[in-house]
Design a protein around this motif. Structure first.
Motif, PDB file in Angstrom:
ATOM      1  N   GLY A 249     -36.717 -55.811 -17.778  1.00  0.00           N
ATOM      2  CA  GLY A 249     -36.551 -56.884 -16.763  1.00  0.00           C
ATOM      3  C   GLY A 249     -35.876 -56.617 -15.577  1.00  0.00           C
ATOM      4  O   GLY A 249     -35.164 -55.733 -15.412  1.00  0.00           O
ATOM      5  N   THR A 250     -36.187 -57.581 -14.464  1.00  0.00           N
ATOM      6  CA  THR A 250     -35.649 -57.383 -13.116  1.00  0.00           C
ATOM      7  C   THR A 250     -34.915 -58.746 -12.594  1.00  0.00           C
ATOM      8  O   THR A 250     -35.614 -59.924 -12.891  1.00  0.00           O
ATOM      9  CB  THR A 250     -36.687 -56.641 -11.925  1.00  0.00           C
ATOM     10  OG1 THR A 250     -37.741 -57.951 -12.155  1.00  0.00           O
ATOM     11  CG2 THR A 250     -37.099 -55.413 -12.697  1.00  0.00           C
ATOM     12  N   VAL A 251     -34.137 -58.629 -11.694  1.00  0.00           N
ATOM     13  CA  VAL A 251     -33.498 -59.845 -10.695  1.00  0.00           C
ATOM     14  C   VAL A 251     -33.658 -59.480  -9.686  1.00  0.00           C
ATOM     15  O   VAL A 251     -33.159 -58.574  -8.741  1.00  0.00           O
ATOM     16  CB  VAL A 251     -32.194 -59.745 -11.148  1.00  0.00           C
ATOM     17  CG1 VAL A 251     -31.497 -61.346 -10.571  1.00  0.00           C
ATOM     18  CG2 VAL A 251     -31.806 -60.138 -12.849  1.00  0.00           C
ATOM     19  N   ASP A 252     -34.420 -60.441  -8.701  1.00  0.00           N
ATOM     20  CA  ASP A 252     -34.654 -60.249  -7.068  1.00  0.00           C
ATOM     21  C   ASP A 252     -33.319 -60.457  -6.706  1.00  0.00           C
ATOM     22  O   ASP A 252     -32.634 -61.410  -6.740  1.00  0.00           O
ATOM     23  CB  ASP A 252     -35.813 -61.215  -6.716  1.00  0.00           C
ATOM     24  CG  ASP A 252     -36.059 -61.067  -5.480  1.00  0.00           C
ATOM     25  OD1 ASP A 252     -35.567 -60.867  -4.442  1.00  0.00           O
ATOM     26  OD2 ASP A 252     -37.302 -60.723  -5.223  1.00  0.00           O
ATOM     27  N   ILE A 258     -36.043 -63.978 -11.634  1.00  0.00           N
ATOM     28  CA  ILE A 258     -36.137 -63.143 -12.699  1.00  0.00           C
ATOM     29  C   ILE A 258     -37.528 -62.894 -13.424  1.00  0.00           C
ATOM     30  O   ILE A 258     -38.233 -63.828 -13.781  1.00  0.00           O
ATOM     31  CB  ILE A 258     -35.064 -63.647 -14.116  1.00  0.00           C
ATOM     32  CG1 ILE A 258     -33.769 -63.835 -13.379  1.00  0.00           C
ATOM     33  CG2 ILE A 258     -35.118 -62.616 -15.110  1.00  0.00           C
ATOM     34  CD1 ILE A 258     -32.848 -64.578 -14.381  1.00  0.00           C
ATOM     35  N   THR A 259     -37.873 -61.714 -13.772  1.00  0.00           N
ATOM     36  CA  THR A 259     -39.022 -61.310 -14.313  1.00  0.00           C
ATOM     37  C   THR A 259     -38.560 -60.610 -15.794  1.00  0.00           C
ATOM     38  O   THR A 259     -37.988 -59.533 -15.551  1.00  0.00           O
ATOM     39  CB  THR A 259     -40.073 -60.323 -13.491  1.00  0.00           C
ATOM     40  OG1 THR A 259     -40.493 -61.069 -12.511  1.00  0.00           O
ATOM     41  CG2 THR A 259     -41.361 -60.103 -14.224  1.00  0.00           C
ATOM     42  N   LEU A 260     -39.214 -61.014 -16.778  1.00  0.00           N
ATOM     43  CA  LEU A 260     -39.172 -60.405 -18.263  1.00  0.00           C
ATOM     44  C   LEU A 260     -40.403 -60.110 -18.732  1.00  0.00           C
ATOM     45  O   LEU A 260     -41.440 -60.673 -18.404  1.00  0.00           O
ATOM     46  CB  LEU A 260     -38.247 -61.430 -19.139  1.00  0.00           C
ATOM     47  CG  LEU A 260     -36.919 -61.749 -18.658  1.00  0.00           C
ATOM     48  CD1 LEU A 260     -36.242 -62.944 -19.729  1.00  0.00           C
ATOM     49  CD2 LEU A 260     -36.029 -60.654 -18.246  1.00  0.00           C
ATOM     50  N   TYR A 279     -39.131 -66.299 -14.060  1.00  0.00           N
ATOM     51  CA  TYR A 279     -38.204 -67.489 -13.945  1.00  0.00           C
ATOM     52  C   TYR A 279     -37.924 -67.442 -12.423  1.00  0.00           C
ATOM     53  O   TYR A 279     -37.223 -66.568 -11.754  1.00  0.00           O
ATOM     54  CB  TYR A 279     -36.811 -67.128 -14.582  1.00  0.00           C
ATOM     55  CG  TYR A 279     -36.925 -67.046 -16.032  1.00  0.00           C
ATOM     56  CD1 TYR A 279     -36.517 -68.204 -16.831  1.00  0.00           C
ATOM     57  CD2 TYR A 279     -37.621 -66.116 -16.838  1.00  0.00           C
ATOM     58  CE1 TYR A 279     -36.690 -68.024 -18.182  1.00  0.00           C
ATOM     59  CE2 TYR A 279     -37.574 -65.765 -17.812  1.00  0.00           C
ATOM     60  CZ  TYR A 279     -37.156 -66.847 -18.748  1.00  0.00           C
ATOM     61  OH  TYR A 279     -37.124 -66.818 -20.316  1.00  0.00           O
ATOM     62  N   VAL A 280     -38.095 -68.842 -11.874  1.00  0.00           N
ATOM     63  CA  VAL A 280     -37.903 -68.956 -10.047  1.00  0.00           C
ATOM     64  C   VAL A 280     -36.887 -69.898 -10.257  1.00  0.00           C
ATOM     65  O   VAL A 280     -36.688 -71.116 -10.662  1.00  0.00           O
ATOM     66  CB  VAL A 280     -39.064 -69.594  -9.551  1.00  0.00           C
ATOM     67  CG1 VAL A 280     -39.009 -69.939  -8.101  1.00  0.00           C
ATOM     68  CG2 VAL A 280     -40.541 -68.743  -9.859  1.00  0.00           C
TER      69      VAL A 280
END
Length: 282
Positions: A249-252, A258-260, A279-280
């Motif tokens: 997963g990443t955090v902008d 967040i993208t999981l 997750y916006v």
């Protein structure tokens, strides 16, 4: 000055064995030798390395078997540092006690084996490992004390983490490779430990469907901008296994979005559905 912080794993262990180097699945608990074991073959410790602090990290070492009761005398459990370890003593970690043994006091069934972890020497992208082997045990009356065949060795992953602040409310869109999808306009992420979070929902289920609303989400760990989802039971109770895929997963860093990606096992965990969750930050 560096501070020393303490991280203790409290895991219940029920291990069994019969022969000298033992297959734990074959033990008759009230017969045979006493068995020394770690809680599991692998554990991961997370260490905040923003300030290069030192942490004292402990892994329990237990004794079971014999007549079904703890020994009434001290047991010296002996262990060794395995050369397959990628961590170097004096760099990433140090033993608190260099004797190569830990004492399980009479009447007890476990003792904590501590190491000091130097978080400033850890690489978040490549966690170092400390591999420890139980080599045997002894007591004053020379009881038959042996190492577990299943968990007589433990691999400790020393995972560095960074300060984390993902708690809050998000607009969540989740889709699956089976064709289902859902939108949650106000999904809450709760930080339960440093860098560790609990989601409000799992998969594409609506709120209130899983576990009677007691716990419906899953736990994930942020590791310096990347997110790891450890294997866990769905909603904490069902036999379905939920875990992250090979895609972290990443955090902008700009938006905090967040993208999981994770899977949930079905039909006796032989069929897995992959979910992608975005997750916006609101």
């Amino acid at each position: 000055m560096k501070t020393i912080k303490y991280i203790i794993i409290l895991l219940a262990v029920s291990l069994t064995a019969t022969s000298c180097v033992l297959d734990d699945d074959e033990q008759v608990f009230n017969e045979g030798p006493y068995v020394l074991a770690f809680p599991s073959a692998e554990v991961t410790g997370y260490f905040l390395n923003d300030n290069a602090d030192d942490y004292t990290y402990t892994v329990p070492l237990s004794i079971t078997g014999g007549n079904g009761f703890p020994l009434d005398q001290d047991v010296s459990a002996m262990f060794e540092f395995d050369p397959s370890s990628t961590a170097t003593e004096g760099v990433e970690f140090d033993f608190v006690d260099n004797s190569g043994s830990v004492t399980i006091e009479g009447g007890n069934t476990f003792a904590n084996l501590p190491i000091v972890v130097h978080s400033g020497a850890l690489d978040p992208a490549n966690p170092a490992t400390v591999v420890l082997n139980i080599t045997g045990g002894s007591s004053a009356s020379n009881n038959n004390i042996v190492a577990s065949g299943n968990t007589g060795t433990v691999t400790i992953y020393l995972q560095a983490t960074c300060s984390s602040d993902l708690g809050g409310t998000y607009a969540l869109t989740v889709t699956s490779d089976s064709g289902t999808s859902n939108f949650h306009p106000a999904e809450t992420l709760v930080e339960i430990e440093e860098g560790q979070y609990l989601t409000a929902t799992s998969g594409t289920w609506d709120v209130g469907v899983l576990n009677g609303g007691v716990r419906e989400g899953f736990i994930f760990q942020e590791v310096c901008g990347s997110i790891v989802i450890p294997q866990q039971n769905l909603a904490g109770i069902y036999s379905n296994l939920l875990e992250g895929t090979d895609v972290l997963g990443t955090v902008d860093p700009t938006t905090g979005d967040i993208t999981l990606e994770y899977t949930i096992g079905f039909s006796g965990n032989s069929t897995f559905v992959t979910y992608t969750a975005t997750y916006v930050k609101l």
